[in-house]
Design an enzyme around this catalytic site. Structure first.
Site, short mmCIF file in Angstrom:
data_model
loop_
_atom_site.label_atom_id
_atom_site.label_comp_id
_atom_site.label_asym_id
_atom_site.label_seq_id
_atom_site.Cartn_x
_atom_site.Cartn_y
_atom_site.Cartn_z
N GLY A 192 12.78 -24.76 -38.17
CA GLY A 192 12.34 -24.57 -36.79
C GLY A 192 10.96 -25.17 -36.53
CD GLU B 1 15.52 -26.89 -35.50
OE1 GLU B 1 15.14 -25.78 -35.92
OE2 GLU B 1 16.68 -27.12 -35.14
CD GLU C 161 16.92 -25.74 -40.49
OE1 GLU C 161 16.99 -26.77 -41.20
OE2 GLU C 161 16.32 -25.71 -39.39
CB ALA D 216 13.36 -19.73 -37.64
N1 CO8 Z 1 10.04 -17.32 -42.87
C1 CO8 Z 1 9.38 -16.22 -43.27
N2 CO8 Z 1 8.38 -16.24 -44.19
C2 CO8 Z 1 8.05 -17.42 -44.72
C3 CO8 Z 1 8.69 -18.63 -44.34
C4 CO8 Z 1 9.72 -18.54 -43.36
N3 CO8 Z 1 10.38 -19.64 -42.91
N4 CO8 Z 1 8.17 -19.64 -45.05
C5 CO8 Z 1 7.21 -19.09 -45.82
N5 CO8 Z 1 7.14 -17.77 -45.64
C6 CO8 Z 1 6.25 -16.80 -46.28
C7 CO8 Z 1 6.69 -16.53 -47.72
O1 CO8 Z 1 7.72 -15.57 -47.74
C8 CO8 Z 1 5.39 -16.01 -48.32
O2 CO8 Z 1 5.21 -14.69 -47.92
P1 CO8 Z 1 4.88 -13.54 -49.04
O3 CO8 Z 1 3.56 -13.96 -49.60
O4 CO8 Z 1 4.84 -12.28 -48.24
O5 CO8 Z 1 5.98 -13.62 -50.03
C9 CO8 Z 1 4.33 -16.85 -47.61
O6 CO8 Z 1 4.94 -17.35 -46.43
C10 CO8 Z 1 3.86 -18.03 -48.43
O7 CO8 Z 1 5.01 -18.77 -48.80
P2 CO8 Z 1 5.30 -19.23 -50.32
O8 CO8 Z 1 4.70 -18.25 -51.27
O9 CO8 Z 1 6.75 -19.51 -50.43
O10 CO8 Z 1 4.44 -20.58 -50.35
P3 CO8 Z 1 4.70 -21.85 -51.26
O11 CO8 Z 1 3.51 -22.71 -51.08
O12 CO8 Z 1 5.06 -21.45 -52.64
O13 CO8 Z 1 5.99 -22.58 -50.63
C11 CO8 Z 1 7.36 -23.42 -48.82
C12 CO8 Z 1 5.93 -23.13 -49.35
C13 CO8 Z 1 7.99 -24.55 -49.66
C14 CO8 Z 1 7.20 -23.88 -47.38
C15 CO8 Z 1 8.21 -22.15 -48.92
O14 CO8 Z 1 7.52 -21.07 -48.34
C16 CO8 Z 1 9.54 -22.27 -48.22
O15 CO8 Z 1 10.45 -22.88 -48.73
N6 CO8 Z 1 9.67 -21.65 -47.01
C17 CO8 Z 1 10.90 -21.61 -46.28
C18 CO8 Z 1 11.21 -22.94 -45.63
C19 CO8 Z 1 12.51 -22.88 -44.88
O16 CO8 Z 1 13.56 -22.66 -45.43
N7 CO8 Z 1 12.45 -23.09 -43.54
C20 CO8 Z 1 13.62 -23.04 -42.69
C21 CO8 Z 1 13.81 -21.66 -42.17
S1 CO8 Z 1 15.32 -21.45 -41.24
C22 CO8 Z 1 14.98 -22.15 -39.75
O17 CO8 Z 1 13.92 -22.63 -39.49
C23 CO8 Z 1 16.08 -22.15 -38.75
C24 CO8 Z 1 15.63 -22.82 -37.46
C25 CO8 Z 1 16.63 -22.60 -36.38
C26 CO8 Z 1 16.47 -21.24 -35.78
C27 CO8 Z 1 16.79 -21.23 -34.37
C28 CO8 Z 1 17.72 -20.11 -34.04
C29 CO8 Z 1 18.46 -20.39 -32.80
#
Ligand code: CO8
Length: 258
Positions: free
Chosen positions: A109, A112, A132, A65
């Site tokens: 998400g 999911e 998460e 998400a």
């Molecule tokens: N949300 C927003 N932006 C994101 C997300 C995300 N989940 N994941 C990546 N991005 C963005 C980064 O911020 C970055 O943007 P910017 O260049 O503007 O800084 C761009 O995508 C590229 O990402 P990275 O530079 O981080 O790329 P890497 O190759 O270094 O890393 C990863 C890749 C490992 C995937 C890393 O981006 C990461 O850890 N992302 C987050 C993963 C995460 O924590 N996901 C879970 C999110 S919470 C969730 O999903 C809750 C679900 C339930 C919700 C339902 C509600 C009812």
């Protein structure tokens, strides 16, 4: 209609919906989920479409998400909006089969969403996770429930508590994905599976989907009863007569969804 966060292509009975927010690794925000639900509604209403493929990019199916969208929300916000729940209901209510074709990250998400589909075909580059916990929250659209049913308590607990990622090979071993293919072959494999599904009687397809999904909801005896009734009801269809006649006449069945 024109979409900004997804693309949709309908070709030969298969609708391919591609998540398309490359700058955010296809993170799921409200707009994307709204558009996805609209596209699924259109695919459901389009008689030509007999199977749906949901996919992302080579780097990410969806990295979760959208953390930037979520971060400022309060309890009252997410409670009042019932954040992403309407979309969850719409996706899982889709009657036509949905194949998730996953390459790269399917996290939070994103994992999911893949699990809401009917089965997952993974590229050998796929990485699944429920990280998460690293954000001080937990899964919110099915992760603790669906992953546990798919891979068992121990591995699910490991994923949810440590936030570690699972590679494609482990995901296949654990039963999260149905097949793993080289990344270059992912869409070819998904298209092949979708075409196979598209050739069947839609009556039997929908019945099979409903019966398998029922297995996650009810006791064995209730599930068996549900399956038996659906099986029996298919004998009211012309497609059952056609399918069994075609077998005996050693020819391809011509199903008409009747
Ligand atoms: N949300 C927003 N932006 C994101 C997300 C995300 N989940 N994941 C990546 N991005 C963005 C980064 O911020 C970055 O943007 P910017 O260049 O503007 O800084 C761009 O995508 C590229 O990402 P990275 O530079 O981080 O790329 P890497 O190759 O270094 O890393 C990863 C890749 C490992 C995937 C890393 O981006 C990461 O850890 N992302 C987050 C993963 C995460 O924590 N996901 C879970 C999110 S919470 C969730 O999903 C809750 C679900 C339930 C919700 C339902 C509600 C009812």
């Amino acid at each position: 209609m024109a979409y900004e966060t997804i693309t949709v292509e309908v070709d030969d009975h298969v609708a391919t919906i591609t998540l398309n927010r490359p700058d955010a690794l296809n993170a799921l925000n409200s707009q994307l989920l709204r558009e996805l639900c609209k596209a699924l509604g259109e695919a459901s209403a389009n008689d030509k479409v007999r199977c749906i493929i949901l996919t992302g990019s080579s780097k990410a199916f969806a990295a979760g998400a959208d953390i930037k969208e979520m971060s400022e929300k309060s309890f009252v916000d997410v409670f009042t909006e019932d954040y992403f729940w309407t979309e969850h209901q719409a996706i899982t209510a889709t009657r036509k089969p949905i194949i998730a074709a996953v390459a790269g990250y399917a996290l939070g998400g994103g994992c999911e969403l893949a699990m809401m589909c009917d089965f997952i075909i993974a590229a050998d580059t796929a990485k699944f996770g429920q990280p998460e916990i690293n954000l001080g929250v937990i899964a919110g659209i099915g992760g603790t429930q669906r992953l546990t049913r798919l891979v068992g308590k121990s591995k699910s607990m490991d994923m949810h508590l440590t936030g570690r990622f699972m590679d494609a090979e482990e995901a296949e071993r654990a039963g999260l994905v149905s097949r793993v293919v080289p990344a270059k072959k992912l869409m070819e494999e998904a298209q092949g599976a979708a075409q196979k599904i598209a050739e069947k009687s839609m009556l039997a397809t929908v019945a099979a989907k409903e019966a398998v999904n029922r297995a996650e909801e009810v006791s064995l005896s209730e599930g068996l009863l549900f399956e038996k009734r659906l099986f029996q009801s298919l004998f009211a269809s012309e497609d059952q007569k056609e399918g069994m006649a075609a077998f005996q006449e050693k020819r391809e069945a011509q199903f008409r969804d009747k």
